[in-house]
Design an enzyme around this catalytic site. Structure first.
Site, PDB file in Angstrom:
ATOM      1  N   ASP A 110       6.495  -0.279   1.833  1.00  0.00           N
ATOM      2  CA  ASP A 110       6.547   1.351   1.656  1.00  0.00           C
ATOM      3  C   ASP A 110       7.704   1.591   0.809  1.00  0.00           C
ATOM      4  O   ASP A 110       8.626   0.666   0.908  1.00  0.00           O
ATOM      5  CB  ASP A 110       5.862   2.253   2.673  1.00  0.00           C
ATOM      6  CG  ASP A 110       7.281   2.231   3.590  1.00  0.00           C
ATOM      7  OD1 ASP A 110       7.930   1.210   3.886  1.00  0.00           O
ATOM      8  OD2 ASP A 110       7.431   3.254   4.144  1.00  0.00           O
ATOM      9  N   GLU A 167      -2.399   7.149   8.852  1.00  0.00           N
ATOM     10  CA  GLU A 167      -1.839   6.470   7.917  1.00  0.00           C
ATOM     11  C   GLU A 167      -1.989   7.082   6.441  1.00  0.00           C
ATOM     12  O   GLU A 167      -1.256   6.862   5.670  1.00  0.00           O
ATOM     13  CB  GLU A 167      -2.134   4.936   7.721  1.00  0.00           C
ATOM     14  CG  GLU A 167      -1.401   4.113   8.961  1.00  0.00           C
ATOM     15  CD  GLU A 167       0.431   4.115   8.643  1.00  0.00           C
ATOM     16  OE1 GLU A 167       0.713   4.274   7.788  1.00  0.00           O
ATOM     17  OE2 GLU A 167       0.829   3.819   9.725  1.00  0.00           O
ATOM     18  N   TYR A 221      -0.628  -0.714   0.992  1.00  0.00           N
ATOM     19  CA  TYR A 221       0.331  -0.145   2.056  1.00  0.00           C
ATOM     20  C   TYR A 221      -0.506   0.058   3.423  1.00  0.00           C
ATOM     21  O   TYR A 221      -0.417  -0.443   4.295  1.00  0.00           O
ATOM     22  CB  TYR A 221       1.154   1.094   1.648  1.00  0.00           C
ATOM     23  CG  TYR A 221       1.430   1.395   3.129  1.00  0.00           C
ATOM     24  CD1 TYR A 221       2.855   1.140   3.653  1.00  0.00           C
ATOM     25  CD2 TYR A 221       1.070   2.668   3.457  1.00  0.00           C
ATOM     26  CE1 TYR A 221       2.894   1.489   4.966  1.00  0.00           C
ATOM     27  CE2 TYR A 221       1.357   3.231   4.896  1.00  0.00           C
ATOM     28  CZ  TYR A 221       2.323   2.616   5.494  1.00  0.00           C
ATOM     29  OH  TYR A 221       2.704   3.223   6.645  1.00  0.00           O
TER      30      TYR A 221
END
Length: 381
Positions: free
Chosen positions: A147, A49, A129
DNA sequence: TATTCGTGGGC
DNA sequence: TGCCCAAGAAT
């Protein structure tokens, strides 16, 4: 029908848009040929991520695979030197991500991974996020991610005309996601929304014919999907011309390490700097070597010119062979200096533009014996 | 709230 | 070919 609602409720009521069932069905179908396999291991999800921040999956994949071989777990990452971490990140950009990942690993080495979005968000390099993505995927927490993909998809689904950055748009997107995200598979829902944005609900020319929720999409129904979300005009970016010196002393060249804060922090580079108005590149390089490493040099022939574009400006790097004259190299404007044989430059982490200079340097033809050639030629603009 | 952080790919 | 965009965070 809508008028009845409005009559009964003074404030406009948000209609439900039940996207989860068709979206998840679509996702399970396309997930079979995803180019990547998602685990629920917190470390793996975390690393991927962070790499995926502002970066496309196809770019991340080779980096991710190499990373997991070099640093298979948080302990391996915590014990690695920053230089090695940056080397693994070399070319991926936004290098603060690598420094933060490294620092967070050291904070975590003895403890356990966080298990909630709130706790993940306290780690360096993890914002709203990334915390939501990890918590929903690895921990099964029912939190939506927002996002760029999600913003675009939802702005079209709900036909949000306000700019995404406005608080009104943010509130509407939030309320929608909080309502529609399923408790059982929040991670799949989040990934499905992002995957939809990546391969179907494209910024330009969205493929509405392939979209599993096209019949629910208010933007599509109104025919304005192409215009949403509203774009904000971009600022024009400045351009700089930079002189760079490949300074030889025997069979070695001089490199300097950039300060860890700021642009390209912690990476190595050839010393140099911006050319001032009406300055020749020879003077620029001479001046910069004096200022940055306290050395007197002689500028020789140009090696290569490399155009490069960063996120908020563009540059043209003019690289010149140079020869050491006097003074020992000192780290005046950086974190360290080193004399390195060209073939050993591969061990250090360089920004991409400097990699292109190294590439030119290592091409056999480009390696004149600098001692012979550089006196005859003079550097000009 | 606005800027500063890289780089690759698509059209 | 010059823009636009991308699984954003830190300051």
């Amino acid at each position: 029908m809508e008028s009845i609602l409005i009559v009964r409720a003074p404030r406009p009521t948000i209609r439900r848009v039940p996207i989860a069932p068709p979206l998840l069905r679509w996702f399970r179908r396309v997930a079979r040929d995803l180019p990547w396999r998602r685990t629920r291991d917190p470390y793996a999800v975390w690393v991927s991520e962070v790499m995926l921040q502002q970066t496309q999956i196809t770019t991340v994949l080779p980096y991710y695979d190499r990373w997991m071989k070099r640093f298979p777990d948080v302990r391996a990452l915590a014990r690695a030197r920053l230089d090695r971490v940056l080397k693994a990140w070399e070319g991926l950009g936004y290098y603060a991500r690598a420094r933060h990942l490294h620092r967070a690993a050291r904070l975590l080495e003895r403890g356990r991974f966080p298990t909630t979005k709130e706790a993940w968000e306290t780690l360096p390099g993890i914002g709203p996020y990334t915390a939501a993505a990890i918590a929903s995927i690895a921990n099964g927490e029912r939190v939506p991610v927002r996002d760029g993909n999600v913003h675009r998809v939802v702005a079209r689904l709900l036909r949000i005309e306000a700019p995404i950055s406005s608080s009104a748009a943010q509130r509407e997107i939030n309320a929608f996601l909080e309502r529609e995200i399923p408790a059982r598979v929040p991670g799949d829902f989040n990934q499905a929304l992002m995957e939809l944005g990546q391969r179907v609900c494209l910024p330009r020319s969205p493929r509405c014919g392939e979209c599993p929720v096209t019949t629910l999409c208010r933007g599509r129904i109104a025919g304005v999907q192409e215009d949403l979300p509203r774009r904000v005009p971009r600022k024009t970016v400045p351009h700089y011309e930079v002189g760079v010196g490949i300074c030889w002393k025997g069979d070695r060249v001089l490199v300097a390490r950039r300060p860890e804060r700021g642009l390209l922090g912690g990476l190595w580079e050839f010393p140099g700097g911006k050319r001032r108005p009406s300055e020749t590149y020879a003077r620029t390089v001479t001046r910069e070597f004096r200022e940055e490493v306290g050395m007197e040099i002689e500028v020789g022939p140009r090696l290569v010119t490399v155009p490069h574009r960063y996120s908020h400006f563009s540059v043209e790097l003019h690289a010149y062979h140079c020869r050491w004259r006097k003074g020992s190299a000192r780290a005046l404007a950086n974190d360290g200096v080193r004399w390195v044989r060209p073939r050993d430059l591969a061990r250090l982490a360089f920004p991409t533009a400097n990699r292109k200079i190294i590439e030119a340097l290592l091409r056999p033809r480009s390696l004149p014996s600098p001692d012979k050639t550089q006196r005859r030629q003079s550097a000009t603009r």
